[in-house]
Design an enzyme around this catalytic site. Structure first.
Site, PDB file in Angstrom:
ATOM      1  N   CYS A   1       0.821  -1.219   0.000  1.00 24.96           N
ATOM      2  CA  CYS A   1       0.000   0.000   0.000  1.00 24.96           C
ATOM      3  C   CYS A   1       0.857   1.273   0.000  1.00 24.96           C
ATOM      4  O   CYS A   1       1.713   1.454   0.864  1.00 24.96           O
ATOM      5  CB  CYS A   1      -0.884  -0.031   1.245  1.00 24.96           C
ATOM      6  SG  CYS A   1      -1.688   1.545   1.590  1.00 24.96           S
TER       7      CYS A   1
ATOM      8  N   TRP B   1      -8.231  -6.938   5.100  1.00 24.59           N
ATOM      9  CA  TRP B   1      -6.826  -7.246   5.397  1.00 24.59           C
ATOM     10  C   TRP B   1      -6.737  -8.318   6.466  1.00 24.59           C
ATOM     11  O   TRP B   1      -7.388  -8.209   7.500  1.00 24.59           O
ATOM     12  CB  TRP B   1      -6.104  -5.993   5.912  1.00 24.59           C
ATOM     13  CG  TRP B   1      -5.933  -4.892   4.913  1.00 24.59           C
ATOM     14  CD1 TRP B   1      -6.500  -3.651   4.978  1.00 24.59           C
ATOM     15  CD2 TRP B   1      -5.101  -4.885   3.739  1.00 24.59           C
ATOM     16  NE1 TRP B   1      -6.079  -2.884   3.920  1.00 24.59           N
ATOM     17  CE2 TRP B   1      -5.220  -3.616   3.139  1.00 24.59           C
ATOM     18  CE3 TRP B   1      -4.273  -5.836   3.138  1.00 24.59           C
ATOM     19  CZ2 TRP B   1      -4.548  -3.267   1.975  1.00 24.59           C
ATOM     20  CZ3 TRP B   1      -3.606  -5.485   1.967  1.00 24.59           C
ATOM     21  CH2 TRP B   1      -3.740  -4.217   1.403  1.00 24.59           C
TER      22      TRP B   1
ATOM     23  N   ARG C   1     -14.630   1.211   5.390  1.00 19.42           N
ATOM     24  CA  ARG C   1     -13.497   0.416   4.915  1.00 19.42           C
ATOM     25  C   ARG C   1     -12.423   0.311   5.996  1.00 19.42           C
ATOM     26  O   ARG C   1     -12.203   1.262   6.753  1.00 19.42           O
ATOM     27  CB  ARG C   1     -12.915   1.024   3.649  1.00 19.42           C
ATOM     28  CG  ARG C   1     -13.961   1.211   2.577  1.00 19.42           C
ATOM     29  CD  ARG C   1     -13.378   1.719   1.305  1.00 19.42           C
ATOM     30  NE  ARG C   1     -12.691   0.655   0.598  1.00 19.42           N
ATOM     31  CZ  ARG C   1     -13.322  -0.296  -0.098  1.00 19.42           C
ATOM     32  NH1 ARG C   1     -14.638  -0.317  -0.160  1.00 19.42           N
ATOM     33  NH2 ARG C   1     -12.633  -1.215  -0.728  1.00 19.42           N
ATOM     34  N   VAL C   2     -11.799  -0.848   6.043  1.00 20.10           N
ATOM     35  CA  VAL C   2     -10.737  -1.113   7.011  1.00 20.10           C
ATOM     36  C   VAL C   2      -9.419  -0.913   6.277  1.00 20.10           C
ATOM     37  O   VAL C   2      -9.088  -1.676   5.373  1.00 20.10           O
ATOM     38  CB  VAL C   2     -10.867  -2.552   7.547  1.00 20.10           C
ATOM     39  CG1 VAL C   2      -9.643  -2.948   8.348  1.00 20.10           C
ATOM     40  CG2 VAL C   2     -12.145  -2.676   8.373  1.00 20.10           C
ATOM     41  N   THR C   3      -8.707   0.144   6.620  1.00 21.12           N
ATOM     42  CA  THR C   3      -7.535   0.512   5.817  1.00 21.12           C
ATOM     43  C   THR C   3      -6.228   0.447   6.627  1.00 21.12           C
ATOM     44  O   THR C   3      -6.234   0.544   7.852  1.00 21.12           O
ATOM     45  CB  THR C   3      -7.695   1.953   5.261  1.00 21.12           C
ATOM     46  OG1 THR C   3      -7.884   2.855   6.348  1.00 21.12           O
ATOM     47  CG2 THR C   3      -8.874   2.062   4.312  1.00 21.12           C
TER      48      THR C   3
ATOM     49  N   GLU D   1      -4.666   7.732   9.394  1.00 13.42           N
ATOM     50  CA  GLU D   1      -4.464   8.618   8.234  1.00 13.42           C
ATOM     51  C   GLU D   1      -2.957   8.825   8.032  1.00 13.42           C
ATOM     52  O   GLU D   1      -2.284   9.465   8.847  1.00 13.42           O
ATOM     53  CB  GLU D   1      -5.192   9.947   8.489  1.00 13.42           C
ATOM     54  CG  GLU D   1      -4.934  11.031   7.465  1.00 13.42           C
ATOM     55  CD  GLU D   1      -5.111  10.562   6.017  1.00 13.42           C
ATOM     56  OE1 GLU D   1      -6.135   9.956   5.683  1.00 13.42           O
ATOM     57  OE2 GLU D   1      -4.177  10.792   5.223  1.00 13.42           O
ATOM     58  N   SER D   2      -2.449   8.304   6.924  1.00 13.88           N
ATOM     59  CA  SER D   2      -0.998   8.339   6.714  1.00 13.88           C
ATOM     60  C   SER D   2      -0.419   9.753   6.727  1.00 13.88           C
ATOM     61  O   SER D   2       0.689   9.970   7.203  1.00 13.88           O
ATOM     62  CB  SER D   2      -0.645   7.645   5.395  1.00 13.88           C
ATOM     63  OG  SER D   2      -1.226   8.333   4.308  1.00 13.88           O
TER      64      SER D   2
ATOM     65  N   TYR E   1      -5.587   6.087  -8.872  1.00 13.56           N
ATOM     66  CA  TYR E   1      -6.787   5.313  -8.490  1.00 13.56           C
ATOM     67  C   TYR E   1      -8.009   5.823  -9.259  1.00 13.56           C
ATOM     68  O   TYR E   1      -8.887   5.042  -9.633  1.00 13.56           O
ATOM     69  CB  TYR E   1      -7.049   5.439  -6.982  1.00 13.56           C
ATOM     70  CG  TYR E   1      -6.083   4.602  -6.156  1.00 13.56           C
ATOM     71  CD1 TYR E   1      -6.425   3.319  -5.742  1.00 13.56           C
ATOM     72  CD2 TYR E   1      -4.834   5.090  -5.797  1.00 13.56           C
ATOM     73  CE1 TYR E   1      -5.547   2.539  -4.999  1.00 13.56           C
ATOM     74  CE2 TYR E   1      -3.945   4.320  -5.055  1.00 13.56           C
ATOM     75  CZ  TYR E   1      -4.306   3.050  -4.661  1.00 13.56           C
ATOM     76  OH  TYR E   1      -3.437   2.285  -3.935  1.00 13.56           O
TER      77      TYR E   1
HETATM   78  N1  LIG Z   1      -6.431   7.946   3.863  1.00  8.26           N
HETATM   79  C1  LIG Z   1      -5.790   6.752   4.071  1.00  8.26           C
HETATM   80  C2  LIG Z   1      -5.975   5.822   2.869  1.00  8.26           C
HETATM   81  C3  LIG Z   1      -5.425   4.476   3.144  1.00  8.26           C
HETATM   82  C4  LIG Z   1      -5.923   3.449   2.120  1.00  8.26           C
HETATM   83  O1  LIG Z   1      -6.788   3.726   1.281  1.00  8.26           O
HETATM   84  N2  LIG Z   1      -5.350   2.224   2.203  1.00  8.26           N
HETATM   85  C5  LIG Z   1      -5.779   1.157   1.323  1.00  8.26           C
HETATM   86  C6  LIG Z   1      -4.635   0.298   0.860  1.00  8.26           C
HETATM   87  S1  LIG Z   1      -3.621   1.040  -0.325  1.00  8.26           S
HETATM   88  C7  LIG Z   1      -6.665   0.201   2.090  1.00  8.26           C
HETATM   89  O2  LIG Z   1      -6.323  -0.204   3.185  1.00  8.26           O
HETATM   90  N3  LIG Z   1      -7.775  -0.192   1.488  1.00  8.26           N
HETATM   91  C8  LIG Z   1      -8.639  -1.175   2.043  1.00  8.26           C
HETATM   92  C9  LIG Z   1     -10.007  -1.102   1.447  1.00  8.26           C
HETATM   93  O3  LIG Z   1     -10.273  -0.151   0.714  1.00  8.26           O
HETATM   94  O4  LIG Z   1     -10.809  -1.999   1.718  1.00  8.26           O
HETATM   95  C10 LIG Z   1      -4.335   7.051   4.348  1.00  8.26           C
HETATM   96  O5  LIG Z   1      -3.686   7.765   3.569  1.00  8.26           O
HETATM   97  O6  LIG Z   1      -3.851   6.587   5.370  1.00  8.26           O
END
Ligand SMILES: N[C@@H](CCC(=O)N[C@@H](CS)C(=O)NCC(=O)O)C(=O)O
Length: 304
Positions: free
Chosen positions: A47, A80, A113-115, A131-132, A178
């Protein structure tokens, strides 16, 4: 239709990224004191948003201060996931099977969403921030008592210029790829791919006589750009159809990418196998066969 088949955000035809909802700060005097050994990052090597945090942790020499672990690059219908002990995708902190367990500790009804990335507090057992762009600022600013690095990737005098460049790069490039990949109709794709390559042309020009984006010194803006450029030719070019040009065809963007890639602390954070496996196997709506292409053979080009 499950969330891994088609991102919720795309139903209007245009991709909109979900806002992160856990945005507490690690800060002296707050409930989240800067401390060594207290915080953990849940990441994926695949990611780009997680990659930013891994790079900042490495170049600030925070490896012994903040622990990390990685999810399996292939996201299934439950999101994940982790694997059992002994696997590189084991969760040594909480023994979770899925990252969603962390989110449900915060809110049992969490249904967004789980990110990754997730910054986790091992003491109070909760998510501090997911949030990154917040996490990299914290890693730069608040753990300086625990590192021998005096690198400042977000100097006060350059903040407004860094923020301006970040906004542009986030909208048009980091998220721009994206928007091309998840465009659900031709006219949206046509518009987004034009915006993306317009921005790449302009950043290529900006780098004409410079090594870095702002004030010719390494800053957070460079790291935020790098994580997209390093994935571009191996994944986005085919998977997201961003195929007007490779990054290696841009003189200055390619020099910039190679320069950051070869930094001692950055190179080990780039795992092309994980990146390719994740994207090509996790978005069945755009790659239903899950086949991972053989090329391009990017490492020889990066070493050139
Ligand atoms: N705003 C978040 C975005 C993070 C993000 O979108 N991560 C993606 C992976 S690249 C994710 O975990 N997606 C899981 C999903 O959409 O189900 C950040 O920058 O931390």
């Amino acid at each position: 239709m499950t969330h891994t088949q088609f991102p919720k955000e795309t139903f209007s035809g245009a991709f909109k990224r979900q806002k992160s909802i856990f945005q507490e700060q690690v800060e002296a005097g707050s409930q989240f004191e800067p401390e060594t050994g207290r915080y953990h990052l849940y990441l994926s090597y695949a990611c780009p948003w997680a990659h930013r945090t891994l790079i900042v942790r490495a170049i600030k020499n925070l490896e012994d201060v903040i622990s990390v672990s990685f999810v399996d690059p292939i996201r299934d219908e439950k999101g994940w996931r982790f694997s059992s002990e002994g696997s590189p995708y084991f969760d040594p902190v909480n023994g979770f099977n899925y990252l969603s367990e962390a989110y449900r500790i915060m809110d049992p009804n969490y249904n967004m969403r789980v990110t990754v990335p997730v910054l986790w507090d091992k003491y109070t057992k909760q998510i501090v921030n997911n949030e990154s762009s917040d996490i990299i600022v914290m890693l730069n600013d608040v753990f300086n008592d625990f590192t021998n690095s005096n690198l400042d990737l977000y100097p006060t005098a350059l903040k407004s210029e860094i923020d301006e460049v970040n906004d542009y790069i986030y909208t048009k490039i980091n998220n721009g790829v994206y928007k091309c990949g998840f465009a659900a109709d031709q006219s949206i794709y046509d518009r987004e791919v034009t915006h993306l390559f317009g921005a790449l042309d302009s950043i290529n020009d900006r780098l004409k006589e410079k090594t870095y984006l702002v004030n010719d010194t390494l800053t957070l803006a460079d790291i935020r750009l790098f994580v997209t450029l390093i994935r571009f030719d191996v994944v986005y070019y085919t998977h997201f159809k961003t195929s007007k040009k490779h990054i290696y065809e841009y003189e200055h963007l390619w020099r910039f990418t190679k320069n950051l890639y070869h930094m001692k602390k950055i190179k080990p954070t780039v795992k092309f196998d994980e990146i390719k496996n994740h994207y090509f196997k996790t978005h069945p709506h755009i790659n239903p066969s899950g086949i991972v292409p053989a090329g391009p053979y990017i490492i020889p080009l990066l070493n050139d």
